[in-house]
Design a protein around this motif. Structure first.
Motif, PDB file in Angstrom:
ATOM      1  N   ARG A 148       0.201   5.386   6.064  1.00  0.00           N
ATOM      2  CA  ARG A 148      -0.331   5.671   4.731  1.00  0.00           C
ATOM      3  C   ARG A 148       0.686   6.522   3.988  1.00  0.00           C
ATOM      4  O   ARG A 148       1.424   7.289   4.596  1.00  0.00           O
ATOM      5  N   GLN A 171       0.830  -1.210   0.000  1.00  0.00           N
ATOM      6  CA  GLN A 171       0.000   0.000   0.000  1.00  0.00           C
ATOM      7  C   GLN A 171       0.861   1.257   0.000  1.00  0.00           C
ATOM      8  O   GLN A 171       0.518   2.269  -0.587  1.00  0.00           O
ATOM      9  N   ASN A 172       1.973   1.201   0.709  1.00  0.00           N
ATOM     10  CA  ASN A 172       2.786   2.399   0.875  1.00  0.00           C
ATOM     11  C   ASN A 172       3.865   2.552  -0.184  1.00  0.00           C
ATOM     12  O   ASN A 172       4.168   3.649  -0.600  1.00  0.00           O
ATOM     13  N   ASN A 220      -8.502  12.129  -6.097  1.00  0.00           N
ATOM     14  CA  ASN A 220      -7.335  12.442  -6.903  1.00  0.00           C
ATOM     15  C   ASN A 220      -7.011  13.944  -6.889  1.00  0.00           C
ATOM     16  O   ASN A 220      -6.621  14.539  -7.889  1.00  0.00           O
ATOM     17  N   PHE A 227      -4.008  12.994   2.190  1.00  0.00           N
ATOM     18  CA  PHE A 227      -4.072  11.589   1.798  1.00  0.00           C
ATOM     19  C   PHE A 227      -5.452  11.231   1.255  1.00  0.00           C
ATOM     20  O   PHE A 227      -5.587  10.672   0.173  1.00  0.00           O
ATOM     21  N   PHE A 228      -6.495  11.594   2.012  1.00  0.00           N
ATOM     22  CA  PHE A 228      -7.842  11.205   1.583  1.00  0.00           C
ATOM     23  C   PHE A 228      -8.276  11.982   0.337  1.00  0.00           C
ATOM     24  O   PHE A 228      -8.894  11.426  -0.563  1.00  0.00           O
ATOM     25  N   TYR A 239      -6.395  12.971  -1.981  1.00  0.00           N
ATOM     26  CA  TYR A 239      -5.699  12.421  -3.147  1.00  0.00           C
ATOM     27  C   TYR A 239      -6.241  11.049  -3.521  1.00  0.00           C
ATOM     28  O   TYR A 239      -6.496  10.765  -4.693  1.00  0.00           O
ATOM     29  N   THR A 240      -6.434  10.161  -2.507  1.00  0.00           N
ATOM     30  CA  THR A 240      -6.849   8.801  -2.864  1.00  0.00           C
ATOM     31  C   THR A 240      -8.316   8.732  -3.264  1.00  0.00           C
ATOM     32  O   THR A 240      -8.685   7.932  -4.106  1.00  0.00           O
ATOM     33  N   LEU A 241      -9.173   9.579  -2.661  1.00  0.00           N
ATOM     34  CA  LEU A 241     -10.598   9.506  -2.994  1.00  0.00           C
ATOM     35  C   LEU A 241     -10.945  10.299  -4.250  1.00  0.00           C
ATOM     36  O   LEU A 241     -11.688   9.834  -5.090  1.00  0.00           O
ATOM     37  N   ILE A 289       1.226   8.866   0.131  1.00  0.00           N
ATOM     38  CA  ILE A 289       0.694   9.373  -1.129  1.00  0.00           C
ATOM     39  C   ILE A 289       1.748   9.090  -2.191  1.00  0.00           C
ATOM     40  O   ILE A 289       2.944   9.207  -1.931  1.00  0.00           O
ATOM     41  N   ASP A 290       1.278   8.715  -3.366  1.00  0.00           N
ATOM     42  CA  ASP A 290       2.189   8.510  -4.487  1.00  0.00           C
ATOM     43  C   ASP A 290       3.088   9.740  -4.636  1.00  0.00           C
ATOM     44  O   ASP A 290       2.602  10.868  -4.743  1.00  0.00           O
TER      45      ASP A 290
END
Lengths: 305, 406, 291
Positions: free
Chosen positions: C119, B282-283, C56, C49-50, C52-54, C121-122
């Protein structure tokens, strides 16, 4: 005379409670840590209650005492009691070296002492010092482990600490110290050696933390550096003192019993919401009882010991 | 006036002290009586819902809970000493990753709750304080993952490590692999804590015995989160293989930094992709993990000769639906601790702590579980498992493992 | 290697300054020690984080949203707790305890809401290229974050030295009583300072996945102590001094990580300690020292 009686009875009841407590509630470790936090809270009380300096890095002395006492035991094979005295003496020396911190005030002092404790921690736990302190591997006192004896020694240290606070509460020395807290300039003009008195309170609180740390190390017998340099130790002792009310004998005692009791009660009955409940409790206390429980009694006109 | 005030205040003070202490004393009213009824056995343990060990601790706790739920569905565990099946109840407290709090709570489990079986929390730090307390109270401690070598002594019979060998011998296979591959230029980076530094010491001494002197060695604080600068320092030594010994956070940060700043090393080894692949994936992402080396453990490593408890395939099917938590090594380790306890209860003719310890000795070496062979030495340390070295290979959208050295 | 160390020290120094400046603003205006500072950074990080992941969402957009949200949150928090606290005997010390309690609450709620796992982020969310500065290649995201940090600090300076509210803020910082008697609404100024302080912490949090590494609900505690070190090195109560603190911290940290990694965690505290003893008010500070 009456004062002595009052202080004496508080002292006696507290010590008696710890002496027989394990027969009432057999989690001996909980009582032991209660004594540890009470002695540390009184150490904070001596410094903060009487001089206004709040040492956030108080745990530095605790950890120093723990490590020094352990090393005296493992490397020099001294008796645990002698080693604990050595731990206290080592903390005292560290306190002396750090006494320039007292030139700072308010938050500067608090954070300065925090930095000092972190420096000691990172130095002691550094692998470069492994030959001396065992670095990150921590200490193992298995050969000396004796929970009964260490409990008794802790009780004696607690008695001495409480006695010292009681003495400061009623003696001229304590009065002079409190005068430096309220107004340092007038106190100096009244002939009180402000700087010397402050250093004395600082060293006394360092000595107490060192002795307590040494005894804690003996009692727990296996520890890693972050166990004895855990900032929560400072924070607990400070919160207990402030909650009860500083510059009194009874304040930190009540603070410890109520808050540490609650801490354990929540931890055992509602472990999943533990941190949340404890946080809410602290915030509520500061907002609604900002000057400590003792202030309630003082407001009513009682003279609490 | 003053006399009245002072006596009253004293009375109030005393009353307050006493009543306050009741909040400590009052806890004796909590259910501890359950122990007495022979229809259930209480297993006491700790977990950390917050703090640095939380992720791992919760996994291993879920594994233990899953075991208890599984045996209870079948009517409980057969307890030889009672000649009947008995349900299992887990009593667990939250130590929040603090060793000091853990000490009090272990004491609570032993002295107040009088649990029949004591199981430690995850890892060496939270296990360390339990070892002397358990010994003092003559309570056998089932140690799930506390692999610190100093815990295990001949004089203490009250300790059994249920999975993993002591951390100092983990790198044996890695050292063998590097020597066999004739890797001359090795860089070793480690975190300055017991777990990682003991592995570093073993690896370096084994390499030196084979006349390989690492071209770079560095210890970094466990709190390190950004490895970019360190990567450049390592790259300057031009290594053929880079070994990083850390905790999961460190391995994530280290692999991420290699990904992001484009430093490339021919071989990279980290510990935790082999234990917590999903978290790492995931990371770090599949591409960040592909081709790196690790110690594969179940579920990446499948033991085929399982003669006790579920095999891996059944565990992977059932566990996620019961505990709502993905399978990783620590869930397997928690489940495995339950199996060892189960076998102990099935074998031991008494419920005394030393009796149980003898029972563990009697089946040591004969038990093969999802986590491999269970075998302990005379100090209670685990010697049945040996961690192999494997390489993560990209397969489809996921990762598979290729074993390099056993 | 030397050039790389120095330049990355400067880039991180700018980011560290952004991370700590809010803490300094709050202390300067209110004399409150915000021990929950790092936890607000953590909240910003999870927001990024959220988002970006939810959805983008680009972290730069998240930053703007988070900034306004936390100004409101900070103002509300101010009126909720601070006026009460100021009536106590020793508010400065009590604030340590109060915000410690708040930090516990935030962490506990964050664990319940987000879970314990790390967590990330890319890293390409802020650009995946390499930027060359003086012949050394750096991750694009570092350069973006450092630039945004610099911009934010400049905007804070403009606020403090040009706007009316900012000038009033500085007046409260240097002479609270006089400012109040000159008709400045101390509460209003302080509420803004609290809001802006927390908002700056939160936007530092939005970028933390790119600069500090993976995020988790308890990451705040360490960040609070780091931020303290930075503002004391610069000077407590002087937001602009934070830049000096951040730079010194960034450079020395990178230097130690390159050459003496095992001692690197000692750096902030050693610097803090030396500076406190030599110049108790910080490198750029005035007075604040006892008898």
């Amino acid at each position: 005379m009456r004062n002595k009686l009052k202080a004496g009875s508080v002292l006696l009841v507290t010590l008696l409670l710890f002496a027989v407590g394990t027969h009432i509630y057999s989690n001996e470790n909980m009582w032991f840590q209660g004594m540890v936090y009470l002695a540390l809270a009184q150490g904070i009380n001596i410094l903060y209650g009487f001089t206004g300096y709040l040492p956030f890095g108080y745990v530095g002395f605790f950890g120093t005492g723990a490590y020094a006492a352990s090393l005296y035991m493992t490397d020099f094979h001294t008796q645990p009691i002698v080693a604990i005295l050595g731990g206290g003496a080592t903390a005292l020396i560290v306190g002396l070296l750090l006494s320039p911190l007292l030139r700072l005030s308010g938050a500067y002092f608090s954070i300065g002492s925090l930095a000092a404790s972190q420096m000691i921690y990172y130095t002691v736990s550094n692998p470069a010092l492994q030959a001396v302190t065992n670095g990150p591997y921590g200490m193992n006192l298995e050969a000396f482990y004796n929970p009964t004896a260490s409990y008794a020694v802790m009780l004696v240290i607690l008695a001495l600490t409480l006695f010292t606070t009681a003495y400061l509460r009623y003696s001229r020395t304590g009065l002079a110290l409190r005068a430096t807290r309220e107004d340092a300039v007038s106190a100096a003009m009244a002939g009180i050696p402000v700087v010397r008195m402050r250093i004395m309170a600082w060293l006394l609180s360092a000595l107490i933390a060192g002795l307590v740390g040494g005894t804690f190390a003996w009692h727990i017998s296996v520890f890693y550096p972050n166990t004895v340099f855990d900032l929560n130790v400072s924070i607990f002792a400070i919160v207990f003192t402030l909650f009860g009310g500083g510059a009194s004998l009874l304040g930190p005692i009540i603070g410890m019993f109520v808050l540490y009791g609650l801490y354990n009660w929540i931890g055992i009955s509602a472990p999943q919401y533990f941190q949340l409940i404890y946080g809410v409790l602290i915030v509520m206390l500061v907002l609604f009882l900002p000057n400590g429980i003792m202030s309630l009694f003082r407001k009513k006109g009682y003279d609490v010991p | 006036m003053t006399i009245r005030f002072s006596t009253r205040s004293r009375r109030i003070a005393t009353a307050l002290t006493l009543s306050a202490s009741l909040s400590m004393v009052g806890m004796s009213a909590l259910p501890a009586a359950a122990v007495k009824t022979p229809n259930q056995l209480v297993i006491g343990t700790l977990y950390a819902s917050s703090g640095s060990f939380a992720t791992s601790s919760i996994s291993s706790y879920d594994g233990l809970k899953f075991w208890a739920a599984t045996v209870d569905r079948q009517g409980g565990v057969y307890v030889k000493a009672l000649h009947k099946k008995v349900k299992i109840v887990i009593k667990a407290y939250n130590d929040q990753s603090s060793a000091t709090t853990a000490a009090t709570l272990y004491n609570q489990l032993i002295t107040m709750d009088k649990v029949n079986v004591l199981v430690s929390d995850f890892g060496s730090v939270l296990t360390s304080v339990a070892v002397p307390i358990a010994q003092e109270h003559h309570q056998l401690l089932f140690d799930v993952t506390g692999t610190g070598a100093s815990f295990f002594t001949k004089s203490n019979p009250y300790l059994v490590l249920t999975s993993l060998p002591t951390s100092a011998i983990w790198p044996n296979s890695l050292a063998d692999y590097l020597v066999k591959q004739k890797t001359k230029r090795v860089a070793v980076l480690y975190d300055t804590n017991d777990f990682d530094q003991s592995q570093y010491n073993t690896l370096v001494s084994r390499l030196k015995a084979a006349h390989i002197t690492p071209v770079y060695t560095g210890g970094v604080p466990t709190s390190t989160t950004n490895y970019a600068i360190i990567d450049h320092a390592i790259a300057a030594s031009n290594p053929q293989a880079v070994v990083e010994f850390g905790y999961p956070n460190n391995d994530i940060a280290f692999l991420q930094s290699l990904n992001a700043n484009g430093v490339h090393f021919p071989k990279v080894f980290t510990i935790f992709p082999g234990q917590q692949l999903q978290l790492m994936q995931q990371n770090v992402g599949v591409s960040g993990l592909a081709n790196t080396l690790t110690y594969p453990t179940p579920p990446l490593l499948q033991y085929n000769r399982v003669n006790f408890g579920m095999p891996l395939s059944a565990f992977e099917k059932q566990f996620p639906s019961v505990e709502h938590h993905p399978v990783d090594f620590l869930t397997v380790a928690g489940y495995n601790a339950g199996l060892i306890i189960q076998k102990t209860l099935e074998t031991s003719p008494t419920l005394t702590q030393l009796g149980m310890r003898h029972a563990v000795n009697s089946f040591s070496g004969t038990l093969n579980t999802i986590d491999g062979q269970f075998k302990i030495d005379s100090t209670g340390a685990q010697i049945g498992e040996r961690l192999p070295v494997g390489q993560l290979i990209k397969r489809g959208n996921g990762l598979a493992v290729k074993f390099l050295q056993h | 290697m030397v050039a790389y160390t120095i330049l990355s020290g400067l880039l991180f120094g700018l980011y560290f300054s952004l991370m700590a400046i809010g803490l300094n603003l709050i202390f300067g205006v209110m004399r409150m020690v915000n021990l929950a500072h790092g936890d607000f950074i953590m909240l910003g990080a999870f927001a990024a984080f959220f988002a970006y992941t939810l959805w983008n969402m680009n972290p730069l957009v998240t930053m703007l949203v988070v900034f306004f949200l936390f100004i409101i949150l900070g103002g509300a928090l101010y009126y909720l707790v601070v006026p009460r606290l100021l009536r106590a005997h020793d508010p400065e010390m009590l604030s340590l305890i109060l915000f410690f309690g708040l930090s516990q609450i935030i962490q506990a709620l964050a664990v319940i809401a987000f879970g314990n796992n790390q967590r990330s982020i890319d890293y390409t969310a802020l650009g995946s290229g390499t930027v060359y500065l003086f012949g050394q290649g750096f991750e694009e995201s570092w350069v973006v974050v450092a630039s945004v940090s610099l911009l934010a600090i400049i905007l804070v300076s403009i606020y403090l030295y040009v706007t009316k509210l900012g000038v009033a803020t500085r007046a409260v910082m240097s002479h609270r009583e006089e400012a109040a008697s000159a008709g400045i609404s101390v509460h209003r100024v302080s509420a803004y300072a609290m809001g802006i302080g927390l908002a700056l912490a939160a936007i530092a949090g939005v970028f933390s996945p790119f600069m500090i590494g993976s995020i988790d609900p308890t990451m705040g505690t360490d960040l609070t102590t780091t931020s303290f070190a930075i503002i004391i090195i610069g000077s407590l109560g002087n937001p602009i001094g934070t830049i000096v603190g951040g730079m010194i911290y960034g450079l020395s940290l990178m230097y130690m990580e390159s050459y003496q990694p095992s001692w690197s965690s000692l750096v902030p505290y050693l610097l803090l300690f030396i500076i406190l003893l030599l110049k108790p008010s910080g490198l750029l500070g005035r007075r604040m020292r006892n008898a």
